[in-house]
Design a protein around this motif. Structure first.
Motif, mmCIF file in Angstrom:
data_model
loop_
_atom_site.group_PDB
_atom_site.id
_atom_site.type_symbol
_atom_site.label_atom_id
_atom_site.label_comp_id
_atom_site.label_asym_id
_atom_site.label_seq_id
_atom_site.Cartn_x
_atom_site.Cartn_y
_atom_site.Cartn_z
ATOM 1 N N LEU A 14 -87.728 -70.539 -23.736
ATOM 2 C CA LEU A 14 -88.331 -70.878 -22.454
ATOM 3 C C LEU A 14 -88.180 -69.704 -21.490
ATOM 4 O O LEU A 14 -87.187 -68.967 -21.553
ATOM 5 C CB LEU A 14 -87.677 -72.137 -21.884
ATOM 6 N N ILE A 15 -89.163 -69.547 -20.598
ATOM 7 C CA ILE A 15 -89.268 -68.357 -19.769
ATOM 8 C C ILE A 15 -89.370 -68.745 -18.301
ATOM 9 O O ILE A 15 -90.162 -69.626 -17.933
ATOM 10 C CB ILE A 15 -90.539 -67.551 -20.130
ATOM 11 N N PHE A 16 -88.597 -68.089 -17.466
ATOM 12 C CA PHE A 16 -88.803 -68.199 -16.023
ATOM 13 C C PHE A 16 -89.831 -67.163 -15.591
ATOM 14 O O PHE A 16 -89.805 -66.010 -16.029
ATOM 15 C CB PHE A 16 -87.498 -67.945 -15.270
ATOM 16 N N LEU A 17 -90.745 -67.585 -14.715
ATOM 17 C CA LEU A 17 -91.742 -66.695 -14.115
ATOM 18 C C LEU A 17 -92.534 -65.945 -15.182
ATOM 19 O O LEU A 17 -92.744 -64.736 -15.104
ATOM 20 C CB LEU A 17 -91.075 -65.716 -13.150
ATOM 21 N N GLY A 18 -93.003 -66.694 -16.175
ATOM 22 C CA GLY A 18 -93.848 -66.116 -17.200
ATOM 23 C C GLY A 18 -95.275 -65.964 -16.711
ATOM 24 O O GLY A 18 -95.590 -66.239 -15.543
ATOM 25 N N PRO A 19 -96.184 -65.515 -17.584
ATOM 26 C CA PRO A 19 -97.579 -65.309 -17.198
ATOM 27 C C PRO A 19 -98.205 -66.568 -16.599
ATOM 28 O O PRO A 19 -97.969 -67.676 -17.065
ATOM 29 C CB PRO A 19 -98.262 -64.933 -18.519
ATOM 30 N N ALA A 72 -78.823 -62.794 -15.019
ATOM 31 C CA ALA A 72 -78.086 -63.569 -14.020
ATOM 32 C C ALA A 72 -78.603 -63.255 -12.632
ATOM 33 O O ALA A 72 -77.840 -63.094 -11.681
ATOM 34 C CB ALA A 72 -76.590 -63.282 -14.120
ATOM 35 N N GLY A 73 -79.934 -63.169 -12.512
ATOM 36 C CA GLY A 73 -80.553 -63.094 -11.202
ATOM 37 C C GLY A 73 -80.719 -64.494 -10.648
ATOM 38 O O GLY A 73 -80.057 -65.452 -11.096
ATOM 39 N N ALA A 74 -81.620 -64.653 -9.698
ATOM 40 C CA ALA A 74 -81.809 -65.954 -9.053
ATOM 41 C C ALA A 74 -82.120 -67.045 -10.077
ATOM 42 O O ALA A 74 -81.518 -68.123 -10.057
ATOM 43 C CB ALA A 74 -82.926 -65.855 -8.013
ATOM 44 N N SER A 75 -83.056 -66.791 -10.986
ATOM 45 C CA SER A 75 -83.464 -67.819 -11.956
ATOM 46 C C SER A 75 -82.331 -68.185 -12.898
ATOM 47 O O SER A 75 -82.090 -69.367 -13.174
ATOM 48 C CB SER A 75 -84.669 -67.328 -12.763
ATOM 49 N N GLY A 76 -81.622 -67.176 -13.421
ATOM 50 C CA GLY A 76 -80.530 -67.453 -14.343
ATOM 51 C C GLY A 76 -79.401 -68.227 -13.692
ATOM 52 O O GLY A 76 -78.820 -69.130 -14.299
ATOM 53 N N LEU A 77 -79.090 -67.884 -12.447
ATOM 54 C CA LEU A 77 -78.034 -68.604 -11.737
ATOM 55 C C LEU A 77 -78.444 -70.042 -11.449
ATOM 56 O O LEU A 77 -77.623 -70.967 -11.561
ATOM 57 C CB LEU A 77 -77.687 -67.878 -10.435
ATOM 58 N N LEU A 78 -79.705 -70.248 -11.087
ATOM 59 C CA LEU A 78 -80.171 -71.614 -10.841
ATOM 60 C C LEU A 78 -80.108 -72.436 -12.124
ATOM 61 O O LEU A 78 -79.687 -73.604 -12.107
ATOM 62 C CB LEU A 78 -81.597 -71.608 -10.301
ATOM 63 N N PHE A 79 -80.520 -71.835 -13.239
ATOM 64 C CA PHE A 79 -80.472 -72.552 -14.504
ATOM 65 C C PHE A 79 -79.040 -72.963 -14.825
ATOM 66 O O PHE A 79 -78.777 -74.108 -15.216
ATOM 67 C CB PHE A 79 -81.041 -71.683 -15.629
ATOM 68 N N SER A 133 -89.274 -72.436 -4.840
ATOM 69 C CA SER A 133 -89.616 -73.826 -5.153
ATOM 70 C C SER A 133 -90.207 -73.926 -6.557
ATOM 71 O O SER A 133 -89.929 -74.877 -7.295
ATOM 72 C CB SER A 133 -90.617 -74.370 -4.133
ATOM 73 N N ALA A 134 -91.006 -72.938 -6.913
ATOM 74 C CA ALA A 134 -91.599 -72.918 -8.253
ATOM 75 C C ALA A 134 -90.527 -72.700 -9.315
ATOM 76 O O ALA A 134 -90.574 -73.303 -10.395
ATOM 77 C CB ALA A 134 -92.660 -71.821 -8.338
ATOM 78 N N ILE A 135 -89.548 -71.844 -9.026
ATOM 79 C CA ILE A 135 -88.461 -71.605 -9.981
ATOM 80 C C ILE A 135 -87.661 -72.882 -10.201
ATOM 81 O O ILE A 135 -87.294 -73.220 -11.332
ATOM 82 C CB ILE A 135 -87.555 -70.468 -9.481
#
Length: 583
Positions: free
Chosen positions: A401-406, A25-32, A417-419
């Motif tokens: 699915l992965i946020f900020l993967g390789p 539940a960091g930035a990416s999880g909250l945005l999702f 913006s990329a997230i």
């Protein structure tokens, strides 16, 4: 009743119920969670978070001087500005407040379970579900859950690590790590040792220097230190913040100008460009001016290009190296002794408190076992070299699915913006799953191999490929560049505008055309809808080509045409942009 039978009795694109688990539940999880809630129905979502609070990195990192090196008004979601940032570069506490307030505003906490750490996941092919194990950190028990879609938003800069220096456990003083800061430790009047001159070390040093009796900083390699956006720290006045809040477009224009600046410098990352040459000269001159010591200049100013490692603003860092109570020790630490650090200059440096600003495990290997097709564990598959599909999926891992993967644009430009782009792309795939009788989707191995081959060829022409130790290369100087996207952030946004279904292995439950349903459209069953919605007086529909869609989206023609940077076969050259049609 089977999935196919259910769909035969429902209108086209019937939305089946779906269960989604998100890790983190960091930035990416909250945005999702926000975007899923905003656009979807018939879903259940749980976001498992190991920490006792939300916001991930910005909850965890609270060391003195902790801040973001991206201008604050652009370290926000594109649609969610913050009016009252204190300055150009915000503190970690302010950023934590931003994401926490974002979660509260949109009631995202209803989906989140804190102090629950995902510790394993296994794909069940017969049920087309992920079985997930979660440790309840309060109770010390294992909780079982399952889902149709598994999202990993655990991030990359959260698995902090101690330095691999012999004798660390023998140290008898107070040992701290910047990413696991103990706020009860008092530094005032102490002799403090600081290991590392990455982003965290550069922020810590000027923050604690005024209160310690002596500060010995251990540096083993050079790094570029200067504001990457050309902006120094500036504290916003009450008048400026009032204007941001009350005057139309003032804040939006400033955000656009800053974003434009960050999106205009990609050529600095390409070898032998004029921008790389000019910035290197400028930063060299700035560092020399602030260091004022020939011996330190030779050690701290890199011989490799600007941007090979992540650029760091370093507000007051170089100036603080000259303070009377600061000693710079350059070289390797051979051993940690009970009293301090034994260095390769033969000297032992005793300290009362030893701070390790030594970063994170940036290997991209998942923090927990994930067993996909055939029982293969992604931890094993990515143990030596992580290979993803466009930074957001892995071969053999269905409905994962992965946020900020390789090889995503984590250092290429504006990262939030990329997230956002990744979230939109994920939800486009999830929408297909929900409205069709898809059993599972996973990227084809050959698509990933092609992507990685393209990426590796591209990277040969970038400054990232030079021999500097960087977490972009898993903290190596020569390894494969596994962290960065082969292009700019704007390039990534365009690349992910639409899913490339030809790159995915899609399996169906029954007939793939079962989604056609009972012959009725969704529109016919909506009593509030206009059944003749497509009748109009002029063609105001969406354009069909990517170029026309892009021109409308980016407001092409709204600015005066000028020179743009384009990449030729051997170099980056200036060229006149073709006039854009007005739409």
């Amino acid at each position: 009743m089977s999935t196919t039978e259910k769909r035969r009795n429902a209108p086209i694109h019937h939305e089946r119920q779906m269960r989604i688990i998100c890790v983190g539940a960091g930035a990416s999880g909250l945005l999702f969670a926000y975007k899923l809630q905003r656009s979807f129905n018939n879903f259940s979502l749980v976001v498992y978070e190991k920490n006792p609070a939300l916001s991930g990195t910005w909850f965890e990192n609270r060391y003195p001087g902790c801040a973001c090196d991206v201008p604050s008004h652009n370290y926000t979601w594109s649609f969610e500005p913050k009016l009252d940032w204190s300055g150009v570069y915000a503190t970690s506490q302010e950023i934590y407040t931003y994401f926490n307030d974002f979660a509260a505003k949109y009631a995202l906490g209803q989906y989140c379970k804190t102090e629950h750490e995902v510790c394993g996941a296994r794909w069940d092919e017969s049920r087309a579900k992920w079985d997930v194990q979660i440790k309840d950190l309060r109770a010390g028990t294992i909780v079982e859950d399952s889902c149709d879609i598994l999202i990993n938003a655990g991030g990359i800069l959260n698995a902090w690590r101690w330095p691999a220096i012999p004798g660390l456990k023998d140290y008898t003083g107070t040992l701290l790590h910047t990413a696991n800061w103990d706020e009860s430790v008092e530094l005032t009047g102490k002799h403090v040792g600081l290991i590392g001159n990455g982003s965290s070390g550069i922020q810590v040093l000027p923050a604690i220097q005024p209160i310690v009796s002596k500060l010995t900083t251990f540096i083993r390699e050079p790094t570029w230190i200067a504001p990457p956006t050309g902006q120094g720290q500036h504290i916003f006045s009450d008048e400026e913040r009032h204007d941001f809040a009350t005057k139309p477009n003032v804040l939006t224009q400033m955000r656009k100008d800053t974003e434009t600046g960050m999106n205009s410098v990609f050529s600095v990352f390409l070898k032998d460009t004029q921008m790389q040459h000019d910035l290197r000269n400028s930063m060299t001159a700035t560092m020399r001016e602030k260091i004022h010591d020939a011996e330190l200049e030779a050690k701290l100013i890199p011989q490799w290009g600007v941007g090979c490692r992540r650029l760091t603003p370093g507000v007051n860092y170089l100036e603080t190296l000259h303070a009377e109570n600061v000693k710079v020790v350059y070289g390797e630490i051979n051993k940690i002794t009970p009293n301090g650090c034994l260095c390769d200059d033969g000297n032992e440096y005793p300290v009362d408190v030893l701070i390790c600003a030594t970063g994170f495990d940036t290997s991209f290997k998942p923090r927990f076992p994930i067993y996909g097709f055939g029982g293969k564990n992604l931890q094993d598959e990515w143990a030596q070299e992580p290979k993803s599909y466009l930074g957001l999926a892995a071969a053999g891992m269905p409905n994962y699915l992965i946020f900020l993967g390789p090889n995503c644009p984590i250092g290429n430009g504006p990262v939030l913006s990329a997230i956002e782009t990744q979230a939109d792309h994920m939800l486009a795939m999830i929408d297909r799953w929900q409205t069709e009788n898809i059993h599972s989707f996973s990227p084809k191995a050959e698509a990933i191999e092609d992507f990685c081959q393209y990426t590796d060829e591209f990277m040969k022409r970038t400054i990232w490929n030079e021999e500097c130790r960087s977490w972009y290369k898993n903290n190596s100087a020569t390894a494969r560049i596994s962290a960065l996207w082969p292009g700019s952030t704007l390039h990534y946004i365009e690349a992910l505008q639409e899913p490339r279904l030809q790159d995915w292995e899609v399996r169906y439950s029954g007939n793939r055309f079962a989604f056609l349903g009972n012959g009725y459209s969704q529109t016919e069953l909506d009593p509030t809808a206009d059944l003749g919605y497509y009748i109009r007086e002029q063609d105001d529909g969406q354009f069909s080509s990517k170029s026309k869609k892009r021109q409308v989206l980016t407001k092409s023609g709204s600015k005066k045409s000028g020179g743009v940077a384009v990449w030729g076969q051997e170099n980056v050259v200036a060229a006149d942009a073709a006039p854009a049609p007005r739409l």
